[in-house]
Design an enzyme around this catalytic site. Structure first.
Site, PDB file in Angstrom:
ATOM      1  N   HIS A 237       0.869  -4.584   5.679  1.00 42.16           N
ATOM      2  CA  HIS A 237       1.027  -3.728   3.869  1.00 42.16           C
ATOM      3  C   HIS A 237      -0.072  -2.959   3.718  1.00 42.16           C
ATOM      4  CE1 HIS A 237       3.603  -7.706   3.425  1.00 42.16           C
ATOM      5  NE2 HIS A 237       2.830  -8.248   3.563  1.00 42.16           N
TER       6      HIS A 237
HETATM    7  C1  BDR Z   1      -0.833  -8.002   0.473  1.00 41.08           C
HETATM    8  O1  BDR Z   1      -1.854  -9.750   0.464  1.00 41.08           O
HETATM    9  C2  BDR Z   1      -2.270  -9.938   1.147  1.00 41.08           C
HETATM   10  O2  BDR Z   1      -2.336 -10.988   2.226  1.00 41.08           O
HETATM   11  C3  BDR Z   1      -1.804  -8.604   2.196  1.00 41.08           C
HETATM   12  O3  BDR Z   1      -3.771  -8.980   2.737  1.00 41.08           O
HETATM   13  C4  BDR Z   1      -1.514  -7.411   1.597  1.00 41.08           C
HETATM   14  O4  BDR Z   1      -2.873  -7.343   0.680  1.00 41.08           O
HETATM   15  C5  BDR Z   1       0.661  -8.805   0.761  1.00 41.08           C
HETATM   16  O5  BDR Z   1       1.032  -9.237   0.003  1.00 41.08           O
END
Ligand code: BDR
Ligand code: CA
Length: 308
Positions: A237
C-alpha cells in the site's frame, strides 16, 4: 528540483518500503523529516522501527515521535498483518535516538520555514498531520499538496466499510480532506494493483544482496497473503504514495470529492469517494485510479539496490 516532503508513517511492513523508497530517491524527493504515529502497532514500536530503518539506510533524516492515539477514541493496532512488533518479527539493528520535539510541532516549523512549498505525505493514521494543521492553519499556504495512502471507494480492509488508516483516525482524515489543499488519495483499489506476489518478492530478493534490500524482503515475506485479493499476494500500500511523487506517469488519476463517515455506526471511517460527481461537491481529491504494476516493481528494484 526534488520535491520537499515530510513523511508521516506508522511502520509497519509496507511503511518500511515507503520510507526506504523515499530515502533511495534523492533526485525526486527531498526528505525533510519523518514523523511517526501509533497505527499498525503502538508508538513504542513504530518509533524504534522508523529509527532502525533510517539507520539501516544510512540516512540522517530527523525522526520525530508523534501521536500515540487518534484525535478521538481509543487506539487499536493491526498486528494480524504487521506482527506484534510491526515488522513481522524481523529484528533490525537499533537506530539512533529520535530528534527532540513533537511531530506536529516539527511539521509546523518545517513547513513554515521551508523556502519551497512542502508536500505532506501520510501513510498511517492522519493524527500528526491533522494536529499540525488544526493548531496552525496558516502553514497551509506553504503546503503544496497532501499525498495519502488512505481510504477506499468500495469496501474496506479493517471493517467492511473502512480502510485501516481512515478507520484509525477518521476525524483526523476529515481535517485533511477539508483543509483546502489538494489531497491525493491512494486507496485500497489502487494499492491492490501493487500486489506483491511470491514471484515479485523472489525477483526483488534476487536484485542484489545489500542489507536494506534483504531486510525489506525478509519483512515482506512475513506478511500474510491477502484473502481479500484471493491469496495471490500482499499489497504494498504505502510505497504507492512515494512512487506517485517519483513517477507520476505510472498512475492515472481522477479529480473528485471525498468526505468521511464520522458516525458511530458500522460505517464509521468509511471514505465516501464521489467518483461520478453524484453529490455536486467541489473536488478536493485527486484519486489515483490505476497503477502500472510492472513499472512500480521495476522502480522498487531500481531504487533499493542503491541503498546500503
Ligand atoms: C494501510 O494500513 C496499514 O496497515 C498499512 O501500513 C497501510 O498504511 C493499508 O490499509
Ligand atoms: Ca502505514
Amino acid at each position: 528540483m526534488p520535491t520537499p516532503i515530510i513523511l508521516d508513517c506508522d511502520p509497519g511492513t509496507d511503511d518500511a518500503f515507503a520510507l526506504l523508497l523515499a530515502i533511495a530517491s534523492p533526485e525526486e524527493i527531498d526528505l525533510l523529516a519523518v514523523t511517526v504515529a501509533g497505527g499498525n502497532v503502538g508508538l513504542d514500536s513504530t518509533l524504534p522501527n522508523a529509527l532502525a530503518l533510517v539507520a539501516l539506510a544510512g540516512s540522517a533524516v530527523p525522526v520525530y515521535a508523534g501521536a500515540d492515539r487518534p484525535l478521538l477514541g481509543a487506539f487499536e493496532s493491526e498486528v494480524r498483518v504487521h506482527g506484534e512488533d510491526g515488522l513481522g518479527g524481523v529484528v533490525l539493528p537499533p537506530g539512533g535516538p529520535a530528534t527532540p520535539g513533537i511531530a506536529a510541532d516539527a511539521i509546523r516549523r518545517i513547513v513554515r520555514e521551508s523556502p519551497a512549498p512542502v508536500t505532506l505525505v501520510g501513510i498511517g493514521p492522519a493524527t500528526n498531520l491533522a494536529l499540525a494543521i488544526m493548531t496552525e492553519p496558516a502553514i497551509l499556504s506553504n503546503v503544496d499538496q497532501i499525498v495519502l495512502m488512505t481510504g477506499a471507494w468500495a469496501e474496506g480492509n479493517r471493517t467492511p466499510a473502512a480502510e485501516f488508516n481512515a478507520w484509525s483516525d477518521p476525524e483526523g482524515l476529515a481535517v485533511l480532506l477539508s483543509c483546502g489543499r489538494p489531497v491525493v488519495m491512494a486507496t485500497l483499489e489502487l494499492t491492490a494493483q501493487a500486489l506483491c506476489t511470491p514471484a515479485h518478492l523472489a525477483a526483488l530478493r534476487g536484485a542484489g544482496n545489500r542489507r536494506c534490500l534483504q531486510a525489506i524482503c525478509d519483512i515482506q515475506a512475513t506478511v500474510p497473503l491477502s484473502r481479500r485479493l484471493n491469496g495471490a499476494g500482499a499489497p504494498l500500500h504505502d510505497p504507492c504514495a512515494i512512487a506517485y511523487l517519483i513517477r507520476p506517469n505510472l498512475f492515472t488519476t481522477r479529480a473528485c470529492s471525498a468526505e468521511m463517515d464520522l458516525g458511530p455506526g458500522p460505517s464509521r471511517g468509511r471514505s465516501l469517494v464521489d467518483r461520478w460527481d453524484r453529490t455536486g461537491r467541489a473536488h478536493n481529491v485527486i484519486l489515483l485510479e490505476t497503477l502500472d504494476s510492472d513499472g512500480f516493481f521495476d522502480l522498487l528494484a531500481e531504487r533499493f539496490v542503491r541503498l546500503p
